[in-house]
Design a protein around this motif. Structure first.
Motif, PDB file in Angstrom:
ATOM      1  N   SER A  55      25.400  63.991  26.139  1.00 38.84           N
ATOM      2  CA  SER A  55      26.343  64.578  25.189  1.00 38.84           C
ATOM      3  C   SER A  55      27.730  64.734  25.799  1.00 38.84           C
ATOM      4  N   ASN A  56      27.810  64.542  27.112  1.00 43.05           N
ATOM      5  CA  ASN A  56      29.088  64.622  27.819  1.00 43.05           C
ATOM      6  C   ASN A  56      29.735  63.248  27.818  1.00 43.05           C
ATOM      7  N   ASP A  57      30.860  63.118  27.157  1.00 44.51           N
ATOM      8  CA  ASP A  57      31.495  61.814  27.004  1.00 44.51           C
ATOM      9  C   ASP A  57      31.852  61.154  28.333  1.00 44.51           C
ATOM     10  N   SER A  58      32.033  61.962  29.375  1.00 46.61           N
ATOM     11  CA  SER A  58      32.439  61.397  30.662  1.00 46.61           C
ATOM     12  C   SER A  58      31.254  61.029  31.548  1.00 46.61           C
ATOM     13  N   ALA A  59      30.045  61.328  31.072  1.00 50.53           N
ATOM     14  CA  ALA A  59      28.856  61.044  31.883  1.00 50.53           C
ATOM     15  C   ALA A  59      28.661  59.541  32.045  1.00 50.53           C
ATOM     16  N   LYS A  60      28.201  59.144  33.223  1.00 53.12           N
ATOM     17  CA  LYS A  60      27.908  57.736  33.523  1.00 53.12           C
ATOM     18  C   LYS A  60      26.414  57.567  33.694  1.00 53.12           C
ATOM     19  N   ALA A  61      25.967  56.308  33.625  1.00 52.96           N
ATOM     20  CA  ALA A  61      24.538  56.030  33.768  1.00 52.96           C
ATOM     21  C   ALA A  61      23.999  56.574  35.083  1.00 52.96           C
ATOM     22  N   SER A  62      24.817  56.512  36.136  1.00 51.21           N
ATOM     23  CA  SER A  62      24.366  56.969  37.450  1.00 51.21           C
ATOM     24  C   SER A  62      24.097  58.477  37.474  1.00 51.21           C
ATOM     25  N   ASP A  63      24.678  59.201  36.504  1.00 56.07           N
ATOM     26  CA  ASP A  63      24.477  60.645  36.447  1.00 56.07           C
ATOM     27  C   ASP A  63      23.064  61.019  36.011  1.00 56.07           C
ATOM     28  N   TYR A  64      22.311  60.031  35.512  1.00 50.22           N
ATOM     29  CA  TYR A  64      20.985  60.319  34.987  1.00 50.22           C
ATOM     30  C   TYR A  64      19.883  60.003  35.996  1.00 50.22           C
ATOM     31  N   GLU A  65      20.268  59.774  37.233  1.00 51.37           N
ATOM     32  CA  GLU A  65      19.308  59.351  38.249  1.00 51.37           C
ATOM     33  C   GLU A  65      18.183  60.361  38.438  1.00 51.37           C
ATOM     34  N   TYR A  66      18.503  61.653  38.235  1.00 50.36           N
ATOM     35  CA  TYR A  66      17.488  62.682  38.454  1.00 50.36           C
ATOM     36  C   TYR A  66      16.295  62.518  37.522  1.00 50.36           C
ATOM     37  N   LEU A  67      16.483  61.821  36.412  1.00 47.15           N
ATOM     38  CA  LEU A  67      15.372  61.604  35.484  1.00 47.15           C
ATOM     39  C   LEU A  67      14.241  60.838  36.161  1.00 47.15           C
ATOM     40  N   TRP A  68      14.620  60.075  37.204  1.00 53.43           N
ATOM     41  CA  TRP A  68      13.633  59.247  37.888  1.00 53.43           C
ATOM     42  C   TRP A  68      13.025  59.945  39.107  1.00 53.43           C
ATOM     43  N   ASN A  69      13.473  61.150  39.394  1.00 57.59           N
ATOM     44  CA  ASN A  69      12.859  61.900  40.488  1.00 57.59           C
ATOM     45  C   ASN A  69      11.389  62.166  40.162  1.00 57.59           C
ATOM     46  N   GLY A  70      10.525  61.776  41.063  1.00 59.41           N
ATOM     47  CA  GLY A  70       9.102  61.994  40.835  1.00 59.41           C
ATOM     48  C   GLY A  70       8.463  61.018  39.868  1.00 59.41           C
ATOM     49  N   ALA A  71       9.145  59.888  39.614  1.00 59.71           N
ATOM     50  CA  ALA A  71       8.551  58.871  38.731  1.00 59.71           C
ATOM     51  C   ALA A  71       7.219  58.398  39.301  1.00 59.71           C
ATOM     52  N   ASP A  72       6.297  58.068  38.425  1.00 59.86           N
ATOM     53  CA  ASP A  72       5.001  57.552  38.857  1.00 59.86           C
ATOM     54  C   ASP A  72       5.141  56.091  39.278  1.00 59.86           C
ATOM     55  N   SER A  73       4.116  55.581  39.913  1.00 63.59           N
ATOM     56  CA  SER A  73       4.124  54.167  40.303  1.00 63.59           C
ATOM     57  C   SER A  73       2.736  53.570  40.115  1.00 63.59           C
ATOM     58  N   VAL A  74       2.714  52.290  39.915  1.00 63.87           N
ATOM     59  CA  VAL A  74       1.452  51.560  39.777  1.00 63.87           C
ATOM     60  C   VAL A  74       1.629  50.208  40.462  1.00 63.87           C
ATOM     61  N   THR A  75       0.578  49.711  41.072  1.00 66.83           N
ATOM     62  CA  THR A  75       0.639  48.434  41.787  1.00 66.83           C
ATOM     63  C   THR A  75      -0.356  47.447  41.200  1.00 66.83           C
ATOM     64  N   PHE A  76       0.106  46.237  40.956  1.00 67.15           N
ATOM     65  CA  PHE A  76      -0.750  45.166  40.455  1.00 67.15           C
ATOM     66  C   PHE A  76      -0.821  44.064  41.512  1.00 67.15           C
ATOM     67  N   VAL A  77      -1.895  43.314  41.479  1.00 72.98           N
ATOM     68  CA  VAL A  77      -2.083  42.219  42.432  1.00 72.98           C
ATOM     69  C   VAL A  77      -2.015  40.895  41.671  1.00 72.98           C
ATOM     70  N   ALA A  78      -1.070  40.043  42.049  1.00 71.16           N
ATOM     71  CA  ALA A  78      -0.888  38.755  41.393  1.00 71.16           C
ATOM     72  C   ALA A  78      -1.940  37.751  41.844  1.00 71.16           C
ATOM     73  N   GLU A  79      -1.977  36.624  41.156  1.00 70.71           N
ATOM     74  CA  GLU A  79      -2.958  35.577  41.486  1.00 70.71           C
ATOM     75  C   GLU A  79      -2.846  35.122  42.938  1.00 70.71           C
ATOM     76  N   ASP A  80      -1.626  35.098  43.460  1.00 72.27           N
ATOM     77  CA  ASP A  80      -1.433  34.659  44.847  1.00 72.27           C
ATOM     78  C   ASP A  80      -1.656  35.797  45.855  1.00 72.27           C
ATOM     79  N   GLU A  81      -2.188  36.926  45.332  1.00 71.42           N
ATOM     80  CA  GLU A  81      -2.539  38.114  46.129  1.00 71.42           C
ATOM     81  C   GLU A  81      -1.319  38.911  46.604  1.00 71.42           C
ATOM     82  N   SER A  82      -0.144  38.569  46.108  1.00 70.05           N
ATOM     83  CA  SER A  82       1.030  39.395  46.387  1.00 70.05           C
ATOM     84  C   SER A  82       0.971  40.636  45.493  1.00 70.05           C
ATOM     85  N   GLU A  83       1.638  41.701  45.921  1.00 70.77           N
ATOM     86  CA  GLU A  83       1.602  42.948  45.176  1.00 70.77           C
ATOM     87  C   GLU A  83       2.876  43.132  44.336  1.00 70.77           C
TER      88      GLU A  83
END
Length: 298
Positions: A55-83
């Motif tokens: 709602s702040n007109d001067s806010a930049k995308a980088s200001d929202y980085e905290y939304l990703w604090n504590g983001a979950d993660s998941v790992t998949f294994v490709a056919e060539d066995e890379s992750e």
């Protein structure tokens, strides 16, 4: 983000600011466990900070980085066995297809027995053509593929481009009628694109819609395997789904919505998307105070 189906009617339940689960369809309620509630409150706090920032007109995308604090993660294994490791802030499942929302991508994982849905999605998206005058903006409304990866278990991972400011609709919970109104406008515009292509998307739903609350953009980035040719039997399908989506967003706030908006949501759609958009435009001008930019969450 937590997503639950109502045990009573199987409707999608929404989470109130207190952490209580409420079904907007039958009114059933469910309380989260202490662990679930704690996790939800932390995430909800970050979302509220984010909404305040946009709602702040001067806010930049980088200001929202905290939304990703504590983001979950998941790992998949490709056919060539890379992750392949993905950090995400939202996950859901629609018709057996898992979705993970990363910072600049949406990751869809099609199980081995549903890989054909990915092929259908690509085929359907490739059929879409755009009116020359509005090609650039409308092209952003549909998925842009980044790549596919075969996984070792036979499933398929599909990465779709996403602007960092786009987030899945369910993250925002119930919305005011003002916020819901501009989302309806964007969806009506997308319905016109489908009408232009003599096609029906078939799965317009909060789980397939992404919005940028700062710029008031909306994109339909999921469920494209459902797209089919338009016929007299399904012609109004997307328009009905737009109304259903709006009612879900309003939740219990539906009763406080202006009369003209409620009538639009309760009435049958017009004969085609172009007529429906014209009708909606008239509702905005005569029943909702005209067009103006409403800051999200205000």
């Amino acid at each position: 983000m937590i997503s639950f189906k109502c045990a009573n009617c199987a409707g999608e339940m929404t989470v109130s600011y207190t952490g209580e689960l409420v079904c907007p369809y039958c009114g059933a309620k469910h309380n989260l466990s202490d662990k679930e509630l704690e996790g939800y409150k932390v995430f909800r706090h970050r979302m509220l900070e984010y909404l305040a920032a946009v709602s702040n007109d001067s806010a930049k995308a980088s200001d929202y980085e905290y939304l990703w604090n504590g983001a979950d993660s998941v790992t998949f294994v490709a056919e060539d066995e890379s992750e392949i490791r993905i950090r995400f802030i939202y996950e859901s499942e629609l018709e057996g297809v898992k979705m993970y929302v990363a910072k600049d991508s949406i990751i869809y994982v099609f199980p081995k027995d549903k890989v054909s849905l990915h092929e259908k999605s690509l085929k359907n998206i490739s059929k879409i053509t755009f009116p020359q005058a509005d090609m650039k903006s409308l092209a952003k409304c549909i998925p842009q593929s980044k790549g596919t990866y075969r996984l070792i278990d036979g499933s398929l991972l599909w990465a779709v481009s996403k602007d960092e400011g786009l987030y899945p609709l369910p993250l925002f919970g119930n919305l005011s009628w003002e916020d819901t109104a501009w989302i309806v406008s964007r969806l009506e515009n997308i319905a016109c694109l489908m009408e232009y292509n003599d096609a029906v998307h078939g799965l317009i739903d909060p789980e397939t819609i992404f919005i940028n609350p700062k710029t008031h953009e909306a994109s339909l980035l999921g469920g494209w395997w459902k797209m089919c040719d338009m016929s007299p039997y399904n012609k109004s399908s997307d328009l009905k789904d737009i109304r259903k989506t709006a009612k879900k967003l309003l939740g219990s706030g539906f009763e406080d919505t202006p009369k003209a908006f409620k009538e639009f949501l309760n009435e049958a759609s017009k004969i085609d998307a172009f007529k429906d958009f014209e009708y909606w435009d008239n509702i905005i001008e005569k029943g909702l105070g005209g067009r103006h930019f409403h800051k999200f969450g205000k």
